[in-house]
Scaffold this motif. Structure first.
Motif, short mmCIF file in Angstrom:
data_model
loop_
_atom_site.label_atom_id
_atom_site.label_comp_id
_atom_site.label_asym_id
_atom_site.label_seq_id
_atom_site.Cartn_x
_atom_site.Cartn_y
_atom_site.Cartn_z
N LEU A 77 0.90 -1.32 0.12
CA LEU A 77 -0.15 0.00 -0.05
C LEU A 77 0.83 1.20 0.08
CD1 LEU A 77 -2.96 0.85 0.09
CD2 LEU A 77 -2.73 1.10 2.71
N GLU A 78 1.92 1.38 0.81
CA GLU A 78 2.82 2.33 0.85
C GLU A 78 3.51 2.57 -0.34
OE1 GLU A 78 5.41 2.07 4.00
OE2 GLU A 78 4.22 3.26 5.45
N GLU A 79 4.01 1.54 -1.05
CA GLU A 79 4.72 1.72 -2.34
C GLU A 79 3.64 2.30 -3.36
OE1 GLU A 79 7.54 0.65 -3.99
OE2 GLU A 79 8.54 0.29 -2.05
N VAL A 80 2.56 1.81 -3.45
CA VAL A 80 1.44 2.14 -4.48
C VAL A 80 1.07 3.65 -4.11
CG1 VAL A 80 1.03 0.30 -5.37
CG2 VAL A 80 -0.49 1.04 -3.71
N THR A 81 0.68 4.02 -3.07
CA THR A 81 -0.06 5.48 -2.82
C THR A 81 1.29 6.33 -3.14
OG1 THR A 81 0.27 4.86 -0.42
CG2 THR A 81 -2.01 4.65 -1.26
N SER A 82 2.40 6.09 -2.76
CA SER A 82 3.49 7.09 -2.96
C SER A 82 3.42 7.83 -4.40
CB SER A 82 4.81 6.56 -2.63
OG SER A 82 5.22 5.61 -3.35
N GLU A 83 3.04 6.68 -5.42
CA GLU A 83 2.94 7.04 -6.84
C GLU A 83 1.82 7.92 -7.09
OE1 GLU A 83 3.54 3.57 -9.24
OE2 GLU A 83 5.08 2.87 -7.74
N ASP A 84 1.75 8.73 -8.15
CA ASP A 84 0.70 9.52 -8.62
C ASP A 84 -0.28 8.78 -9.33
OD1 ASP A 84 -0.59 12.01 -9.20
OD2 ASP A 84 0.46 12.25 -10.96
N ILE A 90 -8.67 -1.27 -1.38
CA ILE A 90 -9.22 -1.86 -0.49
C ILE A 90 -8.79 -2.93 0.37
CG2 ILE A 90 -11.47 -2.89 0.03
CD1 ILE A 90 -12.83 -1.84 -2.73
N MET A 91 -8.51 -2.68 1.64
CA MET A 91 -7.52 -3.69 2.32
C MET A 91 -8.57 -4.85 2.73
SD MET A 91 -4.57 -2.70 2.42
CE MET A 91 -4.01 -3.76 4.06
N VAL A 92 -8.29 -6.03 2.77
CA VAL A 92 -8.90 -7.17 3.03
C VAL A 92 -8.00 -7.83 4.27
CG1 VAL A 92 -10.06 -9.36 2.11
CG2 VAL A 92 -9.71 -7.39 0.40
N THR A 93 -8.61 -8.20 5.16
CA THR A 93 -7.98 -8.76 6.44
C THR A 93 -8.62 -9.66 7.11
OG1 THR A 93 -6.26 -8.63 8.04
CG2 THR A 93 -7.81 -6.99 7.83
N ALA A 94 -8.40 -10.78 7.83
CA ALA A 94 -8.92 -11.61 8.82
C ALA A 94 -8.73 -11.13 10.11
CB ALA A 94 -8.32 -13.14 8.78
N ALA A 104 -4.39 1.01 7.82
CA ALA A 104 -4.46 0.99 6.35
C ALA A 104 -4.96 2.32 5.81
CB ALA A 104 -5.25 0.08 6.07
N ILE A 105 -6.13 2.91 6.40
CA ILE A 105 -6.64 4.05 5.79
C ILE A 105 -5.71 5.11 5.68
CG2 ILE A 105 -8.78 5.70 6.21
CD1 ILE A 105 -9.74 3.09 5.48
N LYS A 106 -5.23 5.19 7.10
CA LYS A 106 -3.76 6.41 7.21
C LYS A 106 -2.88 6.26 5.75
CE LYS A 106 -3.12 7.88 11.75
NZ LYS A 106 -2.15 7.46 13.02
N ARG A 107 -2.54 5.12 5.49
CA ARG A 107 -1.74 4.84 4.51
C ARG A 107 -2.44 4.88 3.05
NH1 ARG A 107 0.73 2.26 8.66
NH2 ARG A 107 3.04 2.21 8.74
N GLY A 108 -3.45 5.32 2.91
CA GLY A 108 -4.13 5.46 1.52
C GLY A 108 -5.13 4.56 1.19
N ALA A 109 -5.48 3.58 1.75
CA ALA A 109 -6.65 2.67 1.60
C ALA A 109 -7.77 3.44 1.52
CB ALA A 109 -6.57 1.41 2.41
N PHE A 110 -8.62 2.97 0.50
CA PHE A 110 -9.92 3.88 0.50
C PHE A 110 -10.89 3.07 1.51
CE2 PHE A 110 -14.26 3.53 -1.57
CZ PHE A 110 -14.55 4.81 -1.68
N ASP A 111 -10.86 1.72 1.43
CA ASP A 111 -11.79 1.12 2.37
C ASP A 111 -11.40 0.13 2.96
OD1 ASP A 111 -14.06 0.90 3.57
OD2 ASP A 111 -15.46 0.81 1.76
N PHE A 112 -12.10 -0.70 3.66
CA PHE A 112 -11.64 -1.93 4.35
C PHE A 112 -12.72 -3.14 4.23
CE2 PHE A 112 -10.81 -3.89 8.53
CZ PHE A 112 -9.35 -4.07 8.47
#
Lengths: 374, 133
Positions: A77-84, A90-94, A104-112
């Protein structure tokens, strides 16, 4: 139909296939754009593979598992959001803790999306992301269009202002070189023509200032009781000399005194525009009929001329900025090409409109409708 | 007025009446005979009435390529008539054009291009070059 590209990143094959299946035949409708959206799905097993596919596949939406074997979902997520990029993740997790969601949201994820989930939950979250993405794209497109329009306006304006300067400069050059000899009278036509071009330019600049003031909302509006008949008569006086010179009869038809609540300056601009146009584009010995009516809180100013008229195609294009019908008949009629744009803006402020009906060589009728209270 | 230019007929076609008036005045002062038209259609008509020794044409009039079309008809009447095309296209859009390659020369029937605004000295120089050919 549009296609939205979705990248599913999960180290479990069953999860990947399940998500793919849930979305593969799913269609969503976004009311604002009246378009059906389907999905094109790619899959990645690791974070590294995900990053590679972000570049090659260029997904619109990424469904990213939080816990991946080597590189974690958060790192991806950090890698991709640094790019323009406008990609939505959307983060998916157990491990559905509030903490992971927040980070995750802080790092630029749109939803969860928390595991386990039902196919419908997945679809809903993807649909929300798609909606967001498409609206953001539309806003961007609108901004770009607005920028284009402004740019076009400025370049046309530059040209329109340069043309009279070139003309006057040319005449002054002839005068300064005394091309026609020493006798001053020989230059009368040139001096007159220069004056006409300068007056035209002045008119354009003042129209432009009017338009800018209206557009920016800076123009202070004073709503008061305004007598529409009186303003029409004033406008008629303004065109009297020009009309008399060409033997054009200007008549006012009104059954009653119409007094409305309006900004008198705005009504003057409207009246001056339609009446002076009717004289300007008329034929010698022609006629102008101004009719004022009031009905159901609507004032109608109708101005009919017996002038050069125009084709339907010309009439349709008439209300855009700097649009002047250019032909043999209009060559020596000077105008800024802004008058009708101003008219349209002002009538819009009264929830009204401007309409034109016309026939070449017969004449035109401009009708301005303004909604107001008497 | 220089007598040697007395019988040189210049055909001037431009829908910018100010440019037309000014160029006519200057050309006449320089000794040329000038006939003008304010449109492509007017130019075509003028061409039926007389054969010029040189033509100066605006590119965009009532049609986008009016100057080219008119140039074609002039050359059809007499391929030896020099044609100058004047246009504000370059100053307005930054698009430069010229007939340099053989292919361009084969379909653009003009001998010279001048970008507006044109200085009269520049025009006169070009006319002299073309008439000496």
């Amino acid at each position: 139909m549009s296609i939205l590209k979705v990248l599913v990143v999960d180290d479990e094959l069953g999860m990947r296939l399940g998500m793919k299946k849930s979305l593969a035949r799913h269609r969503i409708n976004i009311p604002d754009i009246e378009e059906e959206i389907s999905f094109d799905i790619e899959m990645a097993e690791t974070g590294e593979e995900a990053l590679e596919k972000v570049t090659t596949f260029q997904p619109d939406v990424m469904l990213l598992d939080y816990k991946l074997p080597a590189m974690s979902g958060l790192e991806v997520l950090e890698e991709v959001t640094s790019e323009d990029s406008e990609m939505v993740t959307i983060m998916v997790t157990a491990y559905a803790s509030l903490e992971t969601a927040v980070s995750a949201i802080k790092r630029g994820a749109f939803d969860f999306l928390a595991k386990p989930f039902e196919p419908k939950e997945l679809r809903d979250v993807v649909e929300k992301a798609a909606r967001n993405l498409i609206l953001a794209r539309q806003v961007k497109k609108l901004e770009e269009e607005r920028r284009q329009v402004r740019f076009q306006f400025i370049s046309v304006l530059g040209h329109e202002l340069k043309a009279p300067i070139n003309a006057v400069e040319g005449y002054l050059g002839i005068l300064s070189d005394k091309v026609l000899g020493q006798e001053i009278g020989k230059y009368d036509d040139m001096v007159n023509r220069s004056m006409v071009r300068i007056r035209g330019m002045k008119k354009m600049i003042s129209d432009l200032l009017d338009l800018t003031r209206i557009e920016s909302g800076q123009k202070v509006r004073t709503l008061e009781q305004v007598n529409v008949n009186d303003i029409a008569k004033l406008a008629m006086e303004t065109v009297e000399i020009a009309a008399n010179e060409r033997n054009i009869e200007v008549n006012l038809h009104a059954d009653e005194e119409i007094v409305i609540e309006a900004d008198s300056g705005e009504i003057e601009i409207i009246m001056n525009n339609v009446i002076s146009n009717a004289v300007k584009y008329n034929k010698d010995n022609g006629q102008v009929d101004i009719t004022l009516t009031y009905e159901n809180e609507k004032v109608t100013i109708s101005v009919k001329d017996t002038g050069i008229g125009m084709t339907q195609e010309e009439a349709d294009s008439l209300f855009s900025e700097f649009k002047r019908i250019k032909n043999e008949k209009t060559r020596n009629i000077l105008g800024s090409g802004l008058g009708l744009s101003i008219l349209k803006r002002i009538s819009g402020m009264y929830n009204g409109d401007v309409k034109v009906t016309s026939e070449p060589d017969v004449g035109s009728t401009f009708t301005v409708n303004l909604l107001t209270t008497k | 007025m220089s007598e040697n230019k007395k019988n040189i007929n210049v055909m001037l076609v431009d829908d910018d009446v100010d440019f037309l008036t000014q160029t006519k005045i200057r050309l006449e002062a320089a000794g040329y005979d000038v006939r003008t038209a304010e449109s492509q259609a007017g130019g075509e008509k003028l061409l039926e009435e007389f054969t010029p020794d040189l033509a100066l044409l605006d590119l965009m009039m009532e049609n986008m390529d009016g100057g080219f079309a008119l140039a074609y008809h002039i050359k059809k009447k007499d391929p030896n008539i020099p044609v100058i095309i004047a246009s504000g296209v370059t100053s307005e859009t930054g698009i430069e054009f010229d007939a340099k390659t053989d292919e361009e020369k084969s379909w653009i029937k003009a001998d010279a291009f001048l970008a507006k605004p044109i200085r009269f000295e520049q025009l006169e120089k070009q006319i002299n070059i073309l008439l000496k050919k």
